[in-house]
Scaffold this motif. Structure first.
Motif, PDB file in Angstrom:
ATOM      1  N   ILE A   1       3.314 -11.394  -4.447  1.00 29.47           N
ATOM      2  CA  ILE A   1       3.379 -10.937  -5.896  1.00 29.47           C
ATOM      3  C   ILE A   1       2.874  -9.416  -5.893  1.00 29.47           C
ATOM      4  N   ASN A   2       1.712  -9.327  -5.425  1.00 32.83           N
ATOM      5  CA  ASN A   2       0.975  -8.055  -5.381  1.00 32.83           C
ATOM      6  C   ASN A   2       1.915  -6.920  -4.757  1.00 32.83           C
ATOM      7  N   MET A   3       2.715  -7.235  -3.586  1.00 38.42           N
ATOM      8  CA  MET A   3       3.760  -6.137  -3.279  1.00 38.42           C
ATOM      9  C   MET A   3       4.786  -5.660  -4.321  1.00 38.42           C
ATOM     10  N   TYR A   4       5.521  -6.847  -4.968  1.00 36.09           N
ATOM     11  CA  TYR A   4       6.410  -6.391  -5.863  1.00 36.09           C
ATOM     12  C   TYR A   4       5.864  -5.741  -7.109  1.00 36.09           C
ATOM     13  N   ALA A   5       4.646  -6.169  -7.488  1.00 39.99           N
ATOM     14  CA  ALA A   5       4.120  -5.553  -8.791  1.00 39.99           C
ATOM     15  C   ALA A   5       3.954  -3.849  -8.157  1.00 39.99           C
ATOM     16  N   ARG A   6       3.178  -3.670  -7.136  1.00 39.71           N
ATOM     17  CA  ARG A   6       2.767  -2.280  -6.857  1.00 39.71           C
ATOM     18  C   ARG A   6       4.068  -1.410  -6.312  1.00 39.71           C
ATOM     19  N   CYS A   7       4.980  -2.209  -6.008  1.00 38.11           N
ATOM     20  CA  CYS A   7       6.400  -1.294  -5.920  1.00 38.11           C
ATOM     21  C   CYS A   7       7.178  -1.091  -7.039  1.00 38.11           C
TER      22      CYS A   7
ATOM     23  N   ASP B   1      12.039  -1.123  -0.559  1.00 41.48           N
ATOM     24  CA  ASP B   1      13.136  -1.632   0.189  1.00 41.48           C
ATOM     25  C   ASP B   1      12.720  -2.265   1.545  1.00 41.48           C
ATOM     26  N   MET B   2      11.562  -1.762   2.230  1.00 47.12           N
ATOM     27  CA  MET B   2      11.172  -2.280   3.293  1.00 47.12           C
ATOM     28  C   MET B   2      10.593  -3.988   2.930  1.00 47.12           C
ATOM     29  N   GLY B   3       9.853  -3.914   1.808  1.00 44.89           N
ATOM     30  CA  GLY B   3       9.129  -5.163   1.278  1.00 44.89           C
ATOM     31  C   GLY B   3      10.403  -6.253   1.046  1.00 44.89           C
ATOM     32  N   ARG B   4      11.332  -5.737   0.409  1.00 41.51           N
ATOM     33  CA  ARG B   4      12.348  -6.712   0.452  1.00 41.51           C
ATOM     34  C   ARG B   4      13.162  -7.282   1.681  1.00 41.51           C
ATOM     35  N   TRP B   5      13.321  -6.339   2.704  1.00 41.31           N
ATOM     36  CA  TRP B   5      13.626  -6.823   3.942  1.00 41.31           C
ATOM     37  C   TRP B   5      12.750  -7.785   4.673  1.00 41.31           C
ATOM     38  N   VAL B   6      11.563  -7.604   4.469  1.00 39.20           N
ATOM     39  CA  VAL B   6      10.575  -8.439   5.188  1.00 39.20           C
ATOM     40  C   VAL B   6      10.478  -9.654   4.276  1.00 39.20           C
ATOM     41  N   HIS B   7      10.611  -9.821   3.022  1.00 38.93           N
ATOM     42  CA  HIS B   7      10.942 -11.044   2.340  1.00 38.93           C
ATOM     43  C   HIS B   7      12.048 -11.918   2.679  1.00 38.93           C
ATOM     44  N   THR B   8      13.226 -11.092   2.856  1.00 43.17           N
ATOM     45  CA  THR B   8      14.303 -11.661   3.666  1.00 43.17           C
ATOM     46  C   THR B   8      14.041 -12.471   4.933  1.00 43.17           C
ATOM     47  N   PHE B   9      13.339 -11.728   5.589  1.00 47.06           N
ATOM     48  CA  PHE B   9      13.147 -12.017   6.918  1.00 47.06           C
ATOM     49  C   PHE B   9      12.330 -13.249   7.206  1.00 47.06           C
ATOM     50  N   ILE B  10      11.527 -13.240   5.763  1.00 44.32           N
ATOM     51  CA  ILE B  10      10.489 -14.607   6.025  1.00 44.32           C
ATOM     52  C   ILE B  10      11.538 -15.680   5.622  1.00 44.32           C
ATOM     53  N   ASP B  11      12.432 -15.664   4.623  1.00 43.58           N
ATOM     54  CA  ASP B  11      13.148 -16.845   4.260  1.00 43.58           C
ATOM     55  C   ASP B  11      13.966 -17.209   5.387  1.00 43.58           C
ATOM     56  N   LYS B  12      14.783 -15.986   6.160  1.00 49.50           N
ATOM     57  CA  LYS B  12      15.570 -16.269   7.110  1.00 49.50           C
ATOM     58  C   LYS B  12      15.275 -17.266   8.238  1.00 49.50           C
ATOM     59  N   HIS B  13      13.879 -16.680   8.717  1.00 46.80           N
ATOM     60  CA  HIS B  13      13.295 -17.301   9.698  1.00 46.80           C
ATOM     61  C   HIS B  13      12.424 -18.476   9.480  1.00 46.80           C
ATOM     62  N   ILE B  14      12.388 -18.959   8.160  1.00 51.31           N
ATOM     63  CA  ILE B  14      11.881 -19.994   7.598  1.00 51.31           C
ATOM     64  C   ILE B  14      10.143 -20.020   8.008  1.00 51.31           C
ATOM     65  N   ILE B  15       9.718 -19.135   7.642  1.00 52.14           N
ATOM     66  CA  ILE B  15       8.304 -18.804   7.786  1.00 52.14           C
ATOM     67  C   ILE B  15       7.600 -19.441   6.755  1.00 52.14           C
ATOM     68  N   LYS B  16       6.573 -20.241   6.904  1.00 52.07           N
ATOM     69  CA  LYS B  16       5.791 -21.043   5.775  1.00 52.07           C
ATOM     70  C   LYS B  16       5.304 -20.143   4.892  1.00 52.07           C
ATOM     71  N   VAL B  17       5.685 -20.217   3.645  1.00 52.74           N
ATOM     72  CA  VAL B  17       4.957 -19.184   2.376  1.00 52.74           C
ATOM     73  C   VAL B  17       4.125 -20.165   1.879  1.00 52.74           C
TER      74      VAL B  17
ATOM     75  N   ILE C   1       0.707  -1.310   0.086  1.00 52.79           N
ATOM     76  CA  ILE C   1       0.105   0.043  -0.076  1.00 52.79           C
ATOM     77  C   ILE C   1       0.815   1.313   0.113  1.00 52.79           C
ATOM     78  N   SER C   2       1.918   1.127   0.816  1.00 52.81           N
ATOM     79  CA  SER C   2       2.652   2.339   1.003  1.00 52.81           C
ATOM     80  C   SER C   2       3.837   2.549  -0.037  1.00 52.81           C
ATOM     81  N   GLY C   3       4.123   1.410  -1.162  1.00 55.04           N
ATOM     82  CA  GLY C   3       5.027   1.134  -1.806  1.00 55.04           C
ATOM     83  C   GLY C   3       6.379   1.206  -1.357  1.00 55.04           C
ATOM     84  N   ALA C   4       6.424   0.642  -0.325  1.00 54.15           N
ATOM     85  CA  ALA C   4       7.754   0.684   0.203  1.00 54.15           C
ATOM     86  C   ALA C   4       8.654  -0.782  -0.175  1.00 54.15           C
TER      87      ALA C   4
END
Length: 381
Positions: free
Chosen positions: A52-58, A27-43, A22-25
């Motif tokens: 998909i929506n975040m990267y498109a809208r950013c 860099d923050m979105g990329r950081w969160v994506h890395t956080f998800i992978d690093k902490h092995i959160i179920k995708v 929503i905010s078009g952030a």
């Protein structure tokens, strides 16, 4: 949440990623994506769709498509997110190709799907295809919403079929909203249809009597035809009502910090350096033979003053700052609150070529990706 030591799950991350979208952030979105992978959160399906929506809208449509193509299974929401994402980037052919594949997999489209499909047609001037997809939507038993009617009006207006668009609006089974009337007014301005534009403006003022944008559109239509008395009348009416035009504003993110520029902005701490970059841009653009589109400056002033005004548009300031503070291959990403003017669009194409930089500009309508002297919109916008 992190301070409390509570581990987030995939539901939490969907909300966080959606906020970035929503905010078009990016860099923050990329950081969160890395956080998800690093902490092995179920995708799961929903989290992948949110990414998909975040990267498109950013503005990072390639990453969005990469995630989409890697999905082992896709539901209606995933397909729709990809179609809408491709549409707002002006990649009409890709969006319609994804829709065809969606149909082949027998996943039933919904109302959001067809907003994306019809938007894709609008961004590429596909009038006949737009009508076919409208019929397909009805065939699926999907009741058109105002958004779908708005897309059809946009398709017709962008193609210059203003009278046809007006008749379409007049026969709608529901009352048109301000967005639809505003689309018609922009179409009238573009085609120089003054009388029809005045009729549309009246309908628009009935719905939004204090929205400055509507008065600015009418004023610009008069100014484009050198009707300065009418321009003065509109401006006086705005003053009497107590409303002001929204100034052009552009944002550019550098090293995690967002820098904001307005037209003719000299408040930035590095204003002097930005002006030096602007001068370099102006000189190098002039050497390519570019003739400034002074007709888009809708003020009763001379051509020299108009050329100066064009160089002070907020997106030029943001791009200049991006050139000042970053080096290739870093992409310069700019977000603007208004539609990019034709001259800035042309100049940004030139900048992308002579400075060998990729520039992505998101205006209020869509994304423009400038690379090597060309724009992804193919000059249809």
């Amino acid at each position: 949440m992190q301070k409390e030591g509570i581990k987030p799950d995939e539901v939490t991350m969907v909300s966080v990623i959606s906020a970035c979208s929503i905010s078009g952030a990016l860099d923050m979105g990329r950081w969160v994506h890395t956080f998800i992978d690093k902490h092995i959160i179920k995708v799961d399906l929903e989290l992948t769709t949110a990414l998909i929506n975040m990267y498109a809208r950013c503005g990072c449509i390639e990453k969005s498509r990469e995630l989409f193509d890697a999905m082992p299974e896709k539901d209606t929401k995933a397909w729709s997110s990809m179609i809408v994402g491709l549409a707002i980037h002006g990649l009409a052919e890709d969006a319609l190709d994804v829709f065809s594949k969606m149909q082949e997999t027998n996943v039933k489209p919904n109302q959001v799907t067809f907003v994306g499909v019809l938007s894709a047609c609008a961004h590429r001037g596909l009038v006949t295809q737009g009508r076919i997809y409208w019929s397909n939507m009805i065939g699926y038993g999907i009741e058109p919403l105002l958004e779908h009617y708005g897309c059809m009006v946009d398709i017709l207006c962008r193609a210059g079929r203003i009278e046809e668009a007006y008749r379409f609006v007049e026969t709608m089974p529901m009352a048109p909203n301000a967005i639809i009337w505003r689309t018609l007014l922009m179409g009238c301005k573009k085609k120089g249809m003054l009388e029809k534009g005045e009729i549309v403006a009246e309908r628009l003022f009935e719905l939004e009597p204090v929205n400055a944008e509507n008065y600015v559109l009418l004023s610009n239509m008069y100014a484009a035809n050198s009707m300065w008395e009418e321009v003065s009348w509109v401006r006086k009416k705005m003053k009497d009502i107590g409303i002001k035009a929204l100034p052009g504003c552009s944002l550019v993110e550098i090293d995690g910090f967002v820098h904001e520029f307005v037209v003719s902005d000299r408040s930035h701490p590095e204003a002097k350096e930005i002006r030096e970059v602007l001068q370099d841009i102006a000189e190098r653009v002039r050497q390519t033979g570019h003739d400034p589109w002074t007709s888009v400056v809708l003020h009763d002033v001379g051509d020299e003053e108009k050329e100066g005004a064009l160089c002070e548009h907020s997106e030029r300031l943001a791009i200049a700052y991006g050139l000042l503070k970053t080096k290739s291959p870093v992409v310069i990403r700019v977000a603007k609150n208004l539609r990019v003017c034709p001259d800035c669009h042309e100049v940004t194409k030139i900048i992308s070529k002579i400075y060998e930089r990729e520039i992505i500009v998101r205006d209020r309508v869509r994304f423009h990706r400038f690379v090597d002297g060309a724009c992804s919109c193919k000059d249809y916008w």
